[in-house]
Design a protein around this motif. Sequence first.
Motif, short mmCIF file in Angstrom:
data_model
loop_
_atom_site.label_atom_id
_atom_site.label_comp_id
_atom_site.label_asym_id
_atom_site.label_seq_id
_atom_site.Cartn_x
_atom_site.Cartn_y
_atom_site.Cartn_z
N GLY A 177 0.78 -1.24 0.00
CA GLY A 177 0.00 0.00 0.00
C GLY A 177 0.81 1.28 0.00
N CYS A 178 0.20 2.33 0.54
CA CYS A 178 0.70 3.69 0.33
C CYS A 178 1.69 4.11 1.42
N ASN B 94 0.78 3.61 5.03
CA ASN B 94 1.04 2.28 5.59
C ASN B 94 2.52 2.11 5.90
N THR C 131 -1.56 -4.25 5.55
CA THR C 131 -2.25 -4.56 4.30
C THR C 131 -2.92 -3.35 3.64
N CYS C 132 -3.23 -3.52 2.34
CA CYS C 132 -3.87 -2.47 1.54
C CYS C 132 -5.07 -3.06 0.84
N THR C 133 -6.13 -2.30 0.72
CA THR C 133 -7.33 -2.81 0.06
C THR C 133 -7.85 -1.86 -1.02
N ILE C 134 -6.94 -1.01 -1.52
CA ILE C 134 -7.38 0.03 -2.45
C ILE C 134 -7.96 -0.59 -3.73
N CYS D 86 -5.37 -1.78 6.16
CA CYS D 86 -6.70 -1.48 5.64
C CYS D 86 -7.55 -2.72 5.38
N VAL E 55 -12.24 3.19 -0.98
CA VAL E 55 -12.45 2.56 0.34
C VAL E 55 -11.80 3.32 1.48
N VAL E 56 -10.92 4.26 1.13
CA VAL E 56 -10.10 4.87 2.19
C VAL E 56 -10.92 5.44 3.35
N ARG F 10 -9.92 4.17 6.92
CA ARG F 10 -9.01 5.08 7.66
C ARG F 10 -9.76 6.03 8.57
N GLN G 18 -3.91 11.63 3.53
CA GLN G 18 -4.61 11.17 2.31
C GLN G 18 -5.14 12.35 1.55
#
Length: 454
Positions: free
Chosen positions: A14-15, A18, A50-53, A85, A165-166, A170, A201
């Motif tokens: 992720g970003c 993270n 983790t990232c879920t973008i 996330c 989803v952010v 977040r 963000q």
Amino acid sequence: MNPGSRRYHIITFGCQMNKADSERMAGVLEDMGFVWTETPDQAQLVLYNTCTIRDNAEQKVYSYLGRQAKRKQTEPDLTLVVAGCVAQQEGDALLRRVPELDLVLGPQHANRLQDLLEQVAAGQQIVATEQIQIVEDITKPRRDSQVTAWVNVIYGCNERCTYCVVPNVRGVEQSRSPEVIREEMVRLGEQGYKEITLLGQNIDAYGRDLPGVTAGGRYEHTLTDLLYFVHDVPGIERIRFATSHPRYFTERLIHACAELPKVCEHFHIPFQSGDDELLKAMARGYTQAKYRRIIDKIRDRMPDASITADAIVGFPGETEAQFAQTLKLVEDIEFDQLNTAAYSPRPGTPAASWDNQLSETVKADRLQRLNHLANQGAAARSQRYAHRIEEILVEDQNPKDPTQVMGRTRGNRLTFFASDIHHLRGQTIPVKITEVRPFSLTGEPLDAKKGLNW
Ligand code: SAH
Ligand code: SF4
Ligand code: F3S
């Protein structure tokens, strides 16, 4: 818990947010006596941040997790943690999917890692995903770089872009106070850090949740005010910030960036689409004309500024003509770098439930066409560096060629030159650019003494 000399490993997706959280969680683990290992299979604690973008970001986590979960059959003392996330989005459902997990914690709980691990040691399986007021950071992050560091200024996002989803993962915006941000920067300056990237963000939203309005009716603590407030921190030579939202980007901010010498001329301002109808469907709150005006104003004041952005192709309902508007914008602006993505429907977001989804084939085709154009733009923009002398802040050795060091221009272009990292780490060196590639440069240090034959 008595970790003794237990080893830990963190895998981060992720970003930058993270990555910053991972550095903080690593700091907590080291305070608890854990020691870093490069090899996950040798670690007694493995943490996935983790990232879920997009869906593929989420799927990666499950494949990694599967392997570590198996290890637990023979190594019952292994502690498995999922943060970030996906953890926030899935919560309890993650435990049902991977029952071997010990701890699931959302991004707002990163600073509570020690407390949560102590509950795990007492024999509990924990899910920490409730919305909370983020505890002010008293951790000492284990930072990956010795030269550049991230400093969070605002957590969360109050926008409601229809694809994203952010905000779900977040939470609502929570700004840190200018004083604690400055304090963190002062400490970083004392430790020898030279460059700070302020993170949020939607960093332009900084301060709107803090008390205080000026006589003129504007918020007292804007990003612009923050830049002035932290600008003189001793030792810090460069300041960057990300990510900017076109809807909130102000002329005052452009003026401050032009005026403040430490603030680098680099702007990351995602536009997502070059078509007004699509921007409306995305609920972005600006038009493509407004976006162009922002870039024009930046380039008016700082002709050399580097401009990077994100764009999405294949948003529901995107026609070929609308996609052509995105191509046109990219062609006209010539970004220094463009992060592109095919639209991915995300659970709990409005656009995911619309019935005008495009096929994967159309998305892949558009993505490829946009990437091709974006790479041409980046290559053209890179040309302006040819034969120029650039100030390079040296960060590290070139991992692919130990005879070279690497650093960045003020505009954030990665630059390599022959030298010895032991002498140059953290120094800013004038470098004559001799070779230009779309996303990186090679040069020669002007002062021969600082080159190979130090
Ligand atoms: N806060 C930033 C971006 C955060 S997410 C902003 O407002 O621009 C990083 C990037 O991921 C976004 O800029 C967008 O281009 C991309 N992205 C977000 N959701 C996506 C989705 N559902 N499908 C494809 N790309 C997405
Ligand atoms: Fe997502 Fe929009 Fe917030 Fe960016 S501004 S994080 S794209 S909701
Ligand atoms: Fe991904 Fe969460 Fe960042 S979804 S992009 S890690 S805010």
